[in-house]
Design a protein around this motif. Structure first.
Motif, PDB file in Angstrom:
ATOM      1  N   GLU A   4     -15.584  -2.968  -0.463  1.00 31.12           N
ATOM      2  CA  GLU A   4     -15.746  -4.164  -0.171  1.00 31.12           C
ATOM      3  C   GLU A   4     -16.005  -5.085  -1.460  1.00 31.12           C
ATOM      4  OE1 GLU A   4     -15.058  -7.934   1.295  1.00 31.12           O
ATOM      5  OE2 GLU A   4     -14.780  -5.928   2.401  1.00 31.12           O
ATOM      6  N   GLN A   5     -16.698  -4.359  -2.271  1.00 29.25           N
ATOM      7  CA  GLN A   5     -16.772  -4.938  -3.801  1.00 29.25           C
ATOM      8  C   GLN A   5     -15.480  -5.124  -4.553  1.00 29.25           C
ATOM      9  OE1 GLN A   5     -19.886  -2.115  -4.850  1.00 29.25           O
ATOM     10  NE2 GLN A   5     -21.218  -3.665  -4.721  1.00 29.25           N
ATOM     11  N   LEU A   6     -14.575  -3.980  -4.300  1.00 29.17           N
ATOM     12  CA  LEU A   6     -13.414  -3.818  -5.036  1.00 29.17           C
ATOM     13  C   LEU A   6     -12.373  -5.039  -4.491  1.00 29.17           C
ATOM     14  CD1 LEU A   6     -11.256  -2.631  -6.785  1.00 29.17           C
ATOM     15  CD2 LEU A   6     -10.713  -1.016  -4.913  1.00 29.17           C
ATOM     16  N   ARG A   7     -12.599  -5.197  -3.245  1.00 34.22           N
ATOM     17  CA  ARG A   7     -11.626  -6.399  -2.499  1.00 34.22           C
ATOM     18  C   ARG A   7     -12.230  -7.518  -3.105  1.00 34.22           C
ATOM     19  NH1 ARG A   7     -11.525  -5.440   3.185  1.00 34.22           N
ATOM     20  NH2 ARG A   7      -9.283  -4.852   2.801  1.00 34.22           N
ATOM     21  N   SER A   8     -13.340  -7.851  -3.135  1.00 34.73           N
ATOM     22  CA  SER A   8     -14.141  -9.037  -3.297  1.00 34.73           C
ATOM     23  C   SER A   8     -13.656  -9.454  -4.706  1.00 34.73           C
ATOM     24  CB  SER A   8     -15.569  -9.172  -3.256  1.00 34.73           C
ATOM     25  OG  SER A   8     -15.914  -9.120  -1.983  1.00 34.73           O
ATOM     26  N   PHE A   9     -13.927  -8.504  -5.837  1.00 34.12           N
ATOM     27  CA  PHE A   9     -13.458  -8.507  -6.963  1.00 34.12           C
ATOM     28  C   PHE A   9     -11.922  -8.924  -7.252  1.00 34.12           C
ATOM     29  CE2 PHE A   9     -13.033  -7.749 -11.565  1.00 34.12           C
ATOM     30  CZ  PHE A   9     -13.767  -8.222 -12.094  1.00 34.12           C
ATOM     31  N   CYS A  10     -11.344  -8.384  -6.962  1.00 36.72           N
ATOM     32  CA  CYS A  10      -9.804  -8.433  -7.015  1.00 36.72           C
ATOM     33  C   CYS A  10      -9.365  -9.863  -6.384  1.00 36.72           C
ATOM     34  CB  CYS A  10      -9.043  -7.459  -6.243  1.00 36.72           C
ATOM     35  SG  CYS A  10      -9.133  -5.772  -7.161  1.00 36.72           S
ATOM     36  N   VAL A  11      -9.872 -10.338  -5.490  1.00 35.49           N
ATOM     37  CA  VAL A  11      -9.429 -11.693  -4.943  1.00 35.49           C
ATOM     38  C   VAL A  11     -10.198 -12.818  -5.506  1.00 35.49           C
ATOM     39  CG1 VAL A  11      -8.544 -10.777  -2.651  1.00 35.49           C
ATOM     40  CG2 VAL A  11     -10.953 -11.683  -2.824  1.00 35.49           C
ATOM     41  N   SER A  12     -11.175 -12.511  -6.480  1.00 35.69           N
ATOM     42  CA  SER A  12     -11.916 -13.453  -7.240  1.00 35.69           C
ATOM     43  C   SER A  12     -11.332 -14.054  -8.304  1.00 35.69           C
ATOM     44  CB  SER A  12     -13.040 -12.894  -7.787  1.00 35.69           C
ATOM     45  OG  SER A  12     -13.212 -12.096  -8.974  1.00 35.69           O
ATOM     46  N   PHE A  13     -10.270 -13.416  -8.841  1.00 36.62           N
ATOM     47  CA  PHE A  13      -9.347 -14.109 -10.103  1.00 36.62           C
ATOM     48  C   PHE A  13      -8.438 -15.339  -9.366  1.00 36.62           C
ATOM     49  CE2 PHE A  13      -9.893  -9.813 -11.173  1.00 36.62           C
ATOM     50  CZ  PHE A  13     -10.566 -10.003 -12.340  1.00 36.62           C
ATOM     51  N   ASN A  14      -8.423 -16.211 -10.295  1.00 32.78           N
ATOM     52  CA  ASN A  14      -7.480 -17.422 -10.123  1.00 32.78           C
ATOM     53  C   ASN A  14      -6.315 -17.034  -9.463  1.00 32.78           C
ATOM     54  OD1 ASN A  14      -6.724 -20.152  -9.918  1.00 32.78           O
ATOM     55  ND2 ASN A  14      -6.539 -20.347 -11.984  1.00 32.78           N
ATOM     56  N   ALA A  15      -5.844 -17.739  -8.341  1.00 34.25           N
ATOM     57  CA  ALA A  15      -4.436 -17.385  -7.501  1.00 34.25           C
ATOM     58  C   ALA A  15      -4.257 -15.953  -7.143  1.00 34.25           C
ATOM     59  CB  ALA A  15      -3.309 -17.950  -8.351  1.00 34.25           C
ATOM     60  N   ALA A  16      -5.130 -15.143  -6.849  1.00 31.04           N
ATOM     61  CA  ALA A  16      -4.991 -13.617  -6.661  1.00 31.04           C
ATOM     62  C   ALA A  16      -5.184 -13.740  -5.123  1.00 31.04           C
ATOM     63  CB  ALA A  16      -6.234 -12.884  -7.071  1.00 31.04           C
ATOM     64  N   VAL A  17      -4.127 -12.871  -4.572  1.00 29.75           N
ATOM     65  CA  VAL A  17      -4.199 -12.732  -3.148  1.00 29.75           C
ATOM     66  C   VAL A  17      -3.999 -11.179  -2.676  1.00 29.75           C
ATOM     67  CG1 VAL A  17      -3.172 -14.852  -2.596  1.00 29.75           C
ATOM     68  CG2 VAL A  17      -1.559 -13.121  -2.888  1.00 29.75           C
ATOM     69  N   GLU A  18      -4.477 -10.754  -1.576  1.00 32.25           N
ATOM     70  CA  GLU A  18      -4.098  -9.551  -0.837  1.00 32.25           C
ATOM     71  C   GLU A  18      -3.246  -9.501  -0.071  1.00 32.25           C
ATOM     72  OE1 GLU A  18      -7.017  -6.109   1.054  1.00 32.25           O
ATOM     73  OE2 GLU A  18      -7.670  -8.068   1.457  1.00 32.25           O
ATOM     74  N   GLU A  19      -2.371  -8.490  -0.167  1.00 31.96           N
ATOM     75  CA  GLU A  19      -0.958  -8.291   0.866  1.00 31.96           C
ATOM     76  C   GLU A  19      -1.163  -6.792   1.136  1.00 31.96           C
ATOM     77  OE1 GLU A  19       2.398  -9.917  -1.145  1.00 31.96           O
ATOM     78  OE2 GLU A  19       1.610 -11.982  -1.224  1.00 31.96           O
ATOM     79  N   PHE A  20      -0.488  -6.986   2.493  1.00 30.99           N
ATOM     80  CA  PHE A  20      -0.049  -5.427   2.690  1.00 30.99           C
ATOM     81  C   PHE A  20       1.354  -5.403   3.010  1.00 30.99           C
ATOM     82  CE2 PHE A  20      -4.403  -7.040   4.143  1.00 30.99           C
ATOM     83  CZ  PHE A  20      -5.061  -5.889   3.770  1.00 30.99           C
ATOM     84  N   PRO A  21       2.351  -5.252   2.184  1.00 32.89           N
ATOM     85  CA  PRO A  21       3.755  -5.129   2.052  1.00 32.89           C
ATOM     86  C   PRO A  21       4.430  -3.967   2.640  1.00 32.89           C
ATOM     87  CG  PRO A  21       2.918  -4.762  -0.091  1.00 32.89           C
ATOM     88  CD  PRO A  21       1.918  -5.127   0.631  1.00 32.89           C
ATOM     89  N   PHE A  22       3.542  -2.796   2.866  1.00 29.43           N
ATOM     90  CA  PHE A  22       4.342  -1.701   3.220  1.00 29.43           C
ATOM     91  C   PHE A  22       4.140  -1.394   4.625  1.00 29.43           C
ATOM     92  CE2 PHE A  22       2.646  -1.148  -1.314  1.00 29.43           C
ATOM     93  CZ  PHE A  22       4.026  -1.312  -1.899  1.00 29.43           C
ATOM     94  N   PRO A  23       4.954  -1.702   5.526  1.00 30.47           N
ATOM     95  CA  PRO A  23       5.012  -1.382   6.848  1.00 30.47           C
ATOM     96  C   PRO A  23       4.702  -0.065   7.472  1.00 30.47           C
ATOM     97  CG  PRO A  23       6.867  -2.831   6.738  1.00 30.47           C
ATOM     98  CD  PRO A  23       6.334  -2.411   5.093  1.00 30.47           C
ATOM     99  N   ARG A  24       5.307   0.820   6.601  1.00 28.67           N
ATOM    100  CA  ARG A  24       5.022   2.461   7.206  1.00 28.67           C
ATOM    101  C   ARG A  24       3.529   2.682   6.271  1.00 28.67           C
ATOM    102  NH1 ARG A  24      10.546   5.943   6.501  1.00 28.67           N
ATOM    103  NH2 ARG A  24      11.684   4.247   7.322  1.00 28.67           N
ATOM    104  N   VAL A  25       2.811   2.260   5.749  1.00 29.51           N
ATOM    105  CA  VAL A  25       1.553   2.441   5.351  1.00 29.51           C
ATOM    106  C   VAL A  25       0.613   1.088   5.180  1.00 29.51           C
ATOM    107  CG1 VAL A  25       1.752   4.734   3.841  1.00 29.51           C
ATOM    108  CG2 VAL A  25       2.330   2.569   2.824  1.00 29.51           C
ATOM    109  N   PRO A  26       0.543   0.641   6.436  1.00 26.06           N
ATOM    110  CA  PRO A  26      -0.209  -0.608   6.517  1.00 26.06           C
ATOM    111  C   PRO A  26      -1.722  -0.728   5.929  1.00 26.06           C
ATOM    112  CG  PRO A  26      -0.382   0.383   8.783  1.00 26.06           C
ATOM    113  CD  PRO A  26       0.650   1.333   7.823  1.00 26.06           C
ATOM    114  N   GLU A  27      -2.114   0.157   5.727  1.00 23.92           N
ATOM    115  CA  GLU A  27      -3.616   0.344   4.973  1.00 23.92           C
ATOM    116  C   GLU A  27      -3.503   0.119   3.735  1.00 23.92           C
ATOM    117  OE1 GLU A  27      -2.196   4.655   5.121  1.00 23.92           O
ATOM    118  OE2 GLU A  27      -2.041   2.909   6.579  1.00 23.92           O
TER     119      GLU A  27
END
Length: 121
Positions: A4-27
């Motif tokens: 959760e700390q990793l996710r929060s830090f990554c999305v804290s940057f300006n215009a940063a988004v989290e995506e799940f672009p790989f249907p075969r590996v949705p995690e």
């Protein structure tokens, strides 16, 4: 650093988004800025690792300085990407710096107009 700390830090940057672009590996979480990836991870993996963009010379130096914790980017261009073990022996602040460096490298490669939009408050 936990997932959760990793996710929060990554999305804290300006215009940063989290995506799940790989249907075969949705995690697989991909963190992007202006459509360009700066981090890739599987947040429920053990050990927790993240692929980060890196200057090629720094990438080699980091791998030598932190064997077993920083390795050539798994499934990535090994010249420009490292896989970093974040729930190991690396200090959280150092991991944050590596993530920020990755974000900054990607932003530096964006077209000037996009960089200027990111600089606006």
């Amino acid at each position: 650093m936990n997932p959760e700390q990793l996710r929060s830090f990554c999305v804290s940057f300006n215009a940063a988004v989290e995506e799940f672009p790989f249907p075969r590996v949705p995690e697989v979480s991909v963190f992007k800025v202006c459509g360009k990836m700066f981090a890739l991870t599987t947040l429920d993996a053990r050990p927790l690792t993240v692929n980060l963009k890196c200057d090629p010379e720094a990438a080699i130096r980091l791998r030598g300085d932190y064997p077993g914790l920083i390795a050539p980017g798994w499934h990535m261009n090994k010249r420009h990407w490292n896989t970093v073990t974040v729930d190991g022996d690396l200090p959280d602040q150092f991991v944050r710096e590596l993530i920020e460096d990755s974000y900054d490298l990607v932003v530096a490669g964006l077209p000037r107009a996009e960089r200027l939009r990111l600089d606006r408050p």
